[in-house]
Design an enzyme around this catalytic site. Structure first.
Site, PDB file in Angstrom:
ATOM      1  CB  CYS A  95       2.854  13.166  -9.289  1.00  0.00           C
ATOM      2  SG  CYS A  95       4.164  12.006  -8.855  1.00  0.00           S
ATOM      3  NE  ARG A 129      -3.061  13.232  -8.533  1.00  0.00           N
ATOM      4  CZ  ARG A 129      -3.681  12.163  -9.026  1.00  0.00           C
ATOM      5  NH1 ARG A 129      -4.925  11.925  -8.667  1.00  0.00           N
ATOM      6  NH2 ARG A 129      -3.082  11.343  -9.848  1.00  0.00           N
ATOM      7  CD1 TRP A 172       3.705   8.407  -4.189  1.00  0.00           C
ATOM      8  CD2 TRP A 172       3.398   9.675  -2.395  1.00  0.00           C
ATOM      9  NE1 TRP A 172       3.660   7.582  -3.102  1.00  0.00           N
ATOM     10  CE2 TRP A 172       3.469   8.329  -1.975  1.00  0.00           C
ATOM     11  CE3 TRP A 172       3.207  10.652  -1.433  1.00  0.00           C
ATOM     12  CZ2 TRP A 172       3.359   7.935  -0.649  1.00  0.00           C
ATOM     13  CZ3 TRP A 172       3.099  10.256  -0.105  1.00  0.00           C
ATOM     14  CH2 TRP A 172       3.172   8.919   0.277  1.00  0.00           C
ATOM     15  CG  ASN A 217       0.671  10.528 -11.669  1.00  0.00           C
ATOM     16  OD1 ASN A 217       1.372   9.929 -10.848  1.00  0.00           O
ATOM     17  ND2 ASN A 217      -0.644  10.503 -11.648  1.00  0.00           N
ATOM     18  N   GLY A 218       3.248   8.464 -12.668  1.00  0.00           N
ATOM     19  CA  GLY A 218       3.239   7.045 -13.031  1.00  0.00           C
ATOM     20  C   GLY A 218       4.645   6.476 -12.977  1.00  0.00           C
ATOM     21  CD  GLU A 268      -5.325  -4.658   8.665  1.00  0.00           C
ATOM     22  OE1 GLU A 268      -4.600  -4.731   9.691  1.00  0.00           O
ATOM     23  OE2 GLU A 268      -5.618  -3.585   8.128  1.00  0.00           O
ATOM     24  CE  LYS A 289      -7.362  -0.747   8.154  1.00  0.00           C
ATOM     25  NZ  LYS A 289      -6.346  -1.147   8.990  1.00  0.00           N
ATOM     26  CD  GLU A 342      -7.049   1.374  12.081  1.00  0.00           C
ATOM     27  OE1 GLU A 342      -6.226   2.199  12.488  1.00  0.00           O
ATOM     28  OE2 GLU A 342      -6.770   0.544  11.213  1.00  0.00           O
ATOM     29  CG  HIS A 393      -7.440 -23.945  23.236  1.00  0.00           C
ATOM     30  ND1 HIS A 393      -7.224 -25.141  23.894  1.00  0.00           N
ATOM     31  CD2 HIS A 393      -7.259 -24.217  21.924  1.00  0.00           C
ATOM     32  CE1 HIS A 393      -6.898 -26.069  23.016  1.00  0.00           C
ATOM     33  NE2 HIS A 393      -6.907 -25.542  21.812  1.00  0.00           N
ATOM     34  CE  LYS A 417      -1.742   6.520   6.441  1.00  0.00           C
ATOM     35  NZ  LYS A 417      -2.567   5.294   6.399  1.00  0.00           N
TER      36      LYS A 417
END
Ligand code: AGP
Length: 615
Positions: A2, A27, A74, A100-101, A484, A488, A491, A507, A610
């Site tokens: 946050c 944040r 957040w 925050n946390g 993955e 990455k 993209e 194959h 996003k």
């Protein structure tokens, strides 16, 4: 993750608070609030939604004060609503807190305070701090009440408080998330990050863990949590404001790659006990009795989250002995899936808003499946439509290419697999203990991996950034990491890349091998290591070039590869089921450095969004 700002000085307070929050909005941005003290009384304004909503509230009902606090949230505990928005207050309304946390033991403290008559109005963990300080207040000042309260708190937190009945004072404490004190001309600032104060002063003091700052209009006193003075050094910040929002990193993606140790730690924190060997996932609302009735699992996701789901298949099948299938959100509802009340649907989604994933979730639920989300955004659609959510505490992920959300999804899936094993009794205490110890070790191993693979990933990008095709190979639980790694690279650098199960190469894809196409081979020391060596030899026999990720200290590969053509990237050993969490990090960095060399827009790659909220 946050945003926090506190101010005491000669300027009009609220504009300073709002401006600071705006510079911290990256944040967290699901709710916000400010609180001020004037003539011994607290006044506050809060709102759900973005900061602009709070500004509308303040325009409609102006607020003025002598000093104050602000917060942009957040959410980790409690939906993003006005009543859950910080600042929070005690029963008297005199003590105000922003945080925050994660307060790990907030539930037990809340119950204890409620039995003592404290009245709670929010779902957050933060509110218990205000009531705890209220209980500890005597006539020795806010800072000492906070010190007594800190003795009871467990977790990672940055907390800032003011109290109307101990005026002209801001108290800030740090135990994990950052707290920075800004030293201005006749004014002082407290913030969770530099951008909030950079336009006022470049002279800052960073609190270390278990330190407190007591800020008044004339001075700042720094102590440890016991009250003993600590000497601090004032630092001069040289960053420009834009760079500051990225904490000095060139891109949000790079910052988020380096946030992975903390994000994984925060995702595991408070959910396991090494002493008892137990996993706690209170947020799962499907009862243990119902979970014992489950006969199969279906994982639904898209993109990177789908790759996490493939790893989840290995984890749940091997730990909880439940059959798992994994489906793309966009495919699931068109294949007439076989589902009933003994099916557990798990949706994996960073944003909680991906249209294809939500559509698949609704189809699974329509057919009678139970449902759990693994999600990074509190209160998002997926969390509201599932029966329970295992949150990844990664904080806001700004870069379009998912990194810390992915590794925290893997860890959350590991916790869920262990929880299912615990409920079904499918794992021995010894194996559970081994898994929990490996999980607890992950943040430190990720830190080490980030340190170890920086130079070699830059070398790889320098050597291969102009290539036009890449092939990524992996086996077993690491095959999804090959997928993955390829995604990455695709993209953010726009280079064509494919991930393949290494055994499939013969194959078909082996026809592609030549000296131009780098082959990234994931070859950690595990039960299929020898098979991977065979695949690497097949590539070398056809003149290919290999980037081999392997376990540090393994010298079998050195004799096979030519350092002028190939690269070996050694990684720390860990439990085979957690190897994916480490292996993906160098692949993220290779993609990042190649994209930067190619001049690509790393944080906002072309054609991408996003959160894909359309089907
Ligand atoms: C991953 O780097 C991409 N940004 C994309 O594949 C993403 O994982 C996918 O769109 C799913 O998003 P979600 O996790 O928010 O549902």
């Amino acid at each position: 993750m946050c945003g926090i700002i506190g101010y005491i000085g000669t300027k009009e307070v609220v504009p300073v608070l709002i401006d600071g929050l705006r510079r911290l909005e990256y944040r967290g941005y699901d709710s916000a609030g400010v609180a001020v003290v004037r003539r011994g009384a607290v006044d506050l304004r809060r709102s759900a939604g973005k900061l602009s909503r709070l500004e509308e509230v303040i325009r409609a009902e102006p607020i003025q004060g002598d000093y104050g606090l602000g917060h942009t949230r957040w959410a980790t505990h409690g939906r993003p609503t006005e009543e859950n928005a910080h600042p929070h207050r005690d029963c008297t309304g005199n003590i105000v807190v922003v945080h925050n946390g994660i307060i790990e033991n907030y539930l037990e403290l809340k119950r204890q305070l409620q039995t003592e008559g404290h009245r709670f109005v929010t779902e957050t963990d933060t509110e218990i701090v205000a009531h705890l300080v209220e209980r500890e207040m005597r006539d020795d000042g806010l800072e000492n009440a906070v010190r007594r309260a800190l003795l009871l708190l467990r977790g990672s937190f940055a907390i800032v408080l003011i109290a109307a009945h101990d005026p002209e004072k801001i108290v800030a404490v740090r135990n994990g998330p950052p707290v920075v004190v800004g030293l201005g001309e006749d004014e002082f600032f407290v913030a969770s990050d530099i951008p909030a104060i950079l336009s006022h002063t470049r002279d800052v003091v960073f609190l270390a863990d278990e330190e407190m700052a007591v800020v008044t209009r004339s001075r700042v006193a720094f102590t440890d949590f016991s009250g003993a003075p600590v000497s601090k050094t004032t630092q001069r910040v040289q960053w420009d404001p834009i760079l500051a929002e990225k904490a000095g990193y060139k891109h949000f993606m790079l910052k988020e790659i380096f946030e992975q140790p903390a994000a994984v730690r925060d995702t595991v924190l408070g959910r396991i006990s090494l002493e008892t060997g137990r996993v706690f996932l209170d947020e799962i609302k499907v009862s243990d009795t119902d979970l014992r009735q489950i006969e199969k699992v279906t994982i639904l996701a898209c993109g990177t989250s789908w790759h996490a789901g493939l790893v989840g298949k290995y984890l749940i099948e091997q730990l909880a002995l439940l059959p798992v299938d994994v489906d793309y959100g966009s495919e699931y509802r068109y294949r007439k899936p076989i589902v009933d009340a003994k099916t557990l649907g798990i949706v994996i989604t960073q944003s909680g808003e991906t249209a294809d994933t939500l559509a698949a979730l609704r189809e699974a639920r329509r057919l009678g499946a139970r449902s759990i989300a693994i999600c990074n955004v509190v209160g998002s659609m997926a969390t509201r439509e599932c029966e329970g959510t295992v949150y990844t505490h990664a904080g806001p992920e700004i870069g379009v290419a998912s990194t810390k959300a992915f590794t925290t999804q893997l860890v959350a899936l590991h916790l869920l697999a262990l929880y299912l094993a615990q409920v079904r009794g499918t794992l021995s205490p010894e194996e559970t203990d081994a898994q929990l110890k490996a999980l607890v070790q992950m943040p430190q191993l990720l830190d080490q991996t980030l340190k170890d693979c920086g130079p070699v990933t830059e070398e790889i990008s320098k050597r291969f950034h102009a290539r036009t095709d890449f092939l990524y190979l992996g086996r077993g639980i690491n095959y999804p990491i090959a997928l993955e790694g390829a995604l990455k690279l695709k993209e953010i650098s726009y280079i064509h890349a494919e991930g393949y199960p290494a055994g499939e190469m013969k194959h078909g894809p082996i026809a592609l091998i030549d000296e131009q196409m780098p082959v990234v081979a994931l070859a950690p020391r595990d039960h299929v290591f020898e098979k991977m060596i065979g695949n690497i030899q097949e590539v070398k026999a056809r003149g290919g070039c290999v980037v081999a990720l392997t376990t540090r200290g393994d010298h079998d590969l050195a004799g096979l590869l030519d350092p002028k053509v190939d690269v070996i990237l050694p990684l720390a050993p860990t439990h085979p089921l957690l190897t994916p969490v480490l292996l993906v990090v160098p692949l993220q960095l290779i993609s990042y450095h190649i994209a930067v060399r190619r001049g690509c827009d790393v944080d906002q790659p072309r054609n991408l969004a996003k959160s894909v909220t359309v089907e």
